[in-house]
Design an enzyme around this catalytic site. Structure first.
Site, short mmCIF file in Angstrom:
data_model
loop_
_atom_site.label_atom_id
_atom_site.label_comp_id
_atom_site.label_asym_id
_atom_site.label_seq_id
_atom_site.Cartn_x
_atom_site.Cartn_y
_atom_site.Cartn_z
N GLU A 76 10.42 -8.64 -7.94
CA GLU A 76 10.39 -7.48 -8.78
C GLU A 76 10.92 -6.29 -8.14
OE1 GLU A 76 6.52 -9.04 -11.00
OE2 GLU A 76 6.68 -6.93 -10.66
N CYS A 102 11.58 0.93 -5.57
CA CYS A 102 10.32 0.16 -4.98
C CYS A 102 10.91 -1.39 -4.87
CB CYS A 102 9.08 0.28 -5.67
SG CYS A 102 7.73 -0.65 -5.34
N CYS A 109 2.73 -13.25 -2.04
CA CYS A 109 2.09 -12.69 -1.06
C CYS A 109 1.10 -13.62 -0.50
CB CYS A 109 1.85 -11.30 -1.07
SG CYS A 109 1.19 -10.27 0.49
N CYS A 113 -4.90 -9.69 -1.82
CA CYS A 113 -5.92 -8.78 -2.32
C CYS A 113 -6.16 -8.95 -3.57
CB CYS A 113 -5.04 -7.09 -1.93
SG CYS A 113 -4.33 -7.00 -0.41
N CYS A 116 -4.48 -7.21 -6.69
CA CYS A 116 -3.05 -7.25 -6.90
C CYS A 116 -2.39 -8.26 -7.51
CB CYS A 116 -2.66 -6.98 -5.33
SG CYS A 116 -0.76 -7.22 -5.13
N CYS A 333 2.51 -4.20 -9.19
CA CYS A 333 3.25 -4.85 -8.51
C CYS A 333 3.03 -6.46 -8.48
CB CYS A 333 3.26 -4.59 -6.85
SG CYS A 333 2.72 -5.63 -5.78
N1 SAH Z 1 2.05 -5.66 0.73
C1 SAH Z 1 2.05 -4.23 1.05
C2 SAH Z 1 3.17 -3.65 0.29
C3 SAH Z 1 3.49 -4.07 -1.04
S1 SAH Z 1 1.92 -3.62 -1.96
C4 SAH Z 1 0.91 -3.39 1.20
O1 SAH Z 1 0.00 -3.90 0.53
O2 SAH Z 1 0.99 -2.23 1.49
C5 SAH Z 1 2.36 -1.91 -2.37
C6 SAH Z 1 1.20 -0.96 -2.90
O3 SAH Z 1 0.79 -1.31 -4.15
C7 SAH Z 1 -0.16 -1.20 -2.03
O4 SAH Z 1 -0.60 -0.01 -1.36
C8 SAH Z 1 -1.01 -1.84 -3.06
O5 SAH Z 1 -2.29 -1.89 -2.44
C9 SAH Z 1 -0.52 -1.33 -4.03
N2 SAH Z 1 -1.14 -2.10 -5.36
C10 SAH Z 1 -1.35 -3.51 -5.45
N3 SAH Z 1 -1.81 -3.76 -6.63
C11 SAH Z 1 -1.99 -2.63 -7.39
C12 SAH Z 1 -2.59 -2.33 -8.53
N4 SAH Z 1 -3.12 -3.31 -9.36
N5 SAH Z 1 -2.90 -0.93 -8.81
C13 SAH Z 1 -2.49 -0.07 -8.01
N6 SAH Z 1 -1.92 -0.26 -6.83
C14 SAH Z 1 -1.69 -1.73 -6.51
FE1 SF4 Z 2 0.11 -8.54 -0.63
FE2 SF4 Z 2 -0.40 -7.17 -3.00
FE3 SF4 Z 2 -2.13 -6.89 -0.90
FE4 SF4 Z 2 0.25 -5.93 -0.74
S1 SF4 Z 2 -1.36 -5.26 -2.10
S2 SF4 Z 2 -0.82 -7.27 0.90
S3 SF4 Z 2 1.49 -7.21 -1.88
S4 SF4 Z 2 -1.51 -8.91 -1.89
#
Ligand code: SAH
Ligand code: SF4
Length: 387
Positions: A76, A102, A109, A113, A116, A333
């Site tokens: 995406e 973005c 990934c 997390c 996410c 994301c």
């Molecule tokens: N993996 C890298 C970059 C991609 S994620 C990282 O984690 O930094 C990019 C951003 O989107 C991160 O700060 C992540 O915490 C945020 N993100 C992911 N899921 C989200 C959600 N449900 N609501 C808000 N931000 C989110």
């Molecule tokens: Fe991976 Fe999502 Fe965590 Fe970024 S926020 S490191 S994309 S699992």
């Protein structure tokens, strides 16, 4: 072109067609003679993305694209438009219009997390350099149709960029090259969940782009749950690496902090965050969580986010509240790809929720998570991987 016995200017013509005119297919390399164009079509791919599905949100200010890659992987990107604003003198805005894309660095990934949608999908594969760059070319093509230019690129889509760092660096070099995309280094942000060796590699390279660190918690027990990579590189190590990066490059580090109601938004968390970053060349972005299907969590209320921001600011650290974009297009994301992968069954969701609640309750009591890393993450950062 040299191998084909062609003069060097033919390579230049291809580069111009691909970058200046955003050619989408070989038959758009119009400056080449027919036979050479056919030969190029046999040997090169001008585009690595097979199909796009665009969803518009926020009354046209956000465009979310699901890209289908040649092997069926789905990734995406999200294009966000920021109109010019403010009065900077007659006929002049204070802030010029911006168009920020973005992009994704991996399909899925491994970090996992729990808030996410990409993390929930698990790891698919690293993207090729061209697949990273082509997301930008697709957006630039759409923008140029309306007479605009892309101004900023952020690696905040799917994947952990510092676990695919060679390709990300190559893509950034292409985007910065004035003969190709010509995007200023100041206009690129790379966000990491805290891959310390990757941050150190970047520091050694000098200023390439703005570094963003996804912190989400200043206390280890909680960050162990919110960013499982913390069990490998804890808060203090991540912040020490980011601090060195700021010192050596002279560039401010951004810390991302997703606000989850009742989990990481207490006054104690705000105080811990301010203590952690006080005096650093750093800035915090607070992001209300986009709700995702497999978690029981909700975004912190706007009032809570404002109180939290005030506490952090009072503690001596610069902080901004980031507006959410594209919620009506599933723009957290990884959400579109997750929808496409099919909804997990109700029992899987229930089990996930129970585990998240159990782990986060233990974390809120202050217990460190002593479990070893999930297998996929251990493989991604384990011995034998050059990071
Ligand atoms: N993996 C890298 C970059 C991609 S994620 C990282 O984690 O930094 C990019 C951003 O989107 C991160 O700060 C992540 O915490 C945020 N993100 C992911 N899921 C989200 C959600 N449900 N609501 C808000 N931000 C989110
Ligand atoms: Fe991976 Fe999502 Fe965590 Fe970024 S926020 S490191 S994309 S699992």
């Amino acid at each position: 072109m040299a191998a084909e016995g062609q003069p060097a200017y033919r390579a230049q013509q291809i580069r111009d067609a691909v970058w200046r005119r955003n050619a989408a297919a070989e038959d758009e390399l119009r400056t080449l003679p027919g036979p050479l164009r056919a030969r190029v079509a046999e040997t090169f791919r001008v585009d690595t993305i097979a199909a796009d599905e665009v969803k518009v949100a926020d009354g046209g200010l956000t465009e979310k694209t699901l890209h289908l890659l040649s092997d069926g992987a789905l990734i995406e990107s999200v294009l966000m438009h920021y109109p010019a604003r403010g009065y900077g003198g007659p006929g002049r805005p204070l802030h010029r219009e911006r168009h920020t894309l973005c992009i994704s660095s991996q399909a899925g990934c491994a970090v996992g997390c729990p808030f996410c949608a990409t993390g929930e999908l698990g790891f698919g594969r690293d993207l090729e350099t061209a697949e990273i760059v082509d997301q930008v070319r697709h957006a630039a093509r759409r923008l140029s149709a309306s007479g605009s230019r892309l101004t900023n690129v952020v690696f905040m889509g799917m994947g952990e960029p510092l676990l695919n760092l060679d390709r990300v660096l190559e893509a950034v070099a292409i985007l910065a090259d004035p003969r190709m995309f010509g995007l200023g280094a100041r206009h690129v942000v790379v966000s990491t969940s805290g891959v310390v060796p990757g941050i150190r590699r970047l520091t050694a390279l000098g200023p390439q782009f703005t570094l963003a660190v996804s912190l989400h918690a200043a206390r280890d027990p909680l960050r162990d749950v919110l960013v499982p990579l913390n069990r490998r590189w804890p808060v203090a190590e991540v912040v020490a690496a980011a601090r060195d990066h700021a010192r050596v490059t002279g560039r401010r580090v951004s810390y991302e902090y997703v606000m989850i109601s009742g989990v990481n938004d207490t006054s104690v968390d705000a105080e811990a965050l301010a203590m952690l970053l006080r005096g650093d060349l750093a800035h915090v972005n607070l992001i209300p969580m986009n709700p995702v299907a497999h978690t029981p969590w909700q975004a912190s209320s706007p009032e809570r986010v404002a109180e939290f921001a005030a506490l952090v600011r009072k503690g001596g650290v610069g902080v901004t509240i980031r507006a959410n974009r594209g919620q009506d297009a599933g723009a957290a994301c990884g959400q579109l790809a997750a929808d496409r992968a099919g909804q997990p069954t109700a029992s899987v969701v229930a089990r996930r929720r129970e585990a998240i609640v159990r782990e986060s309750e233990a974390a809120l009591r202050g217990d460190r998570n002593t479990q070893s890393l999930p297998a996929e993450l251990a493989a991604a950062v384990g011995p034998g991987r050059r990071l």
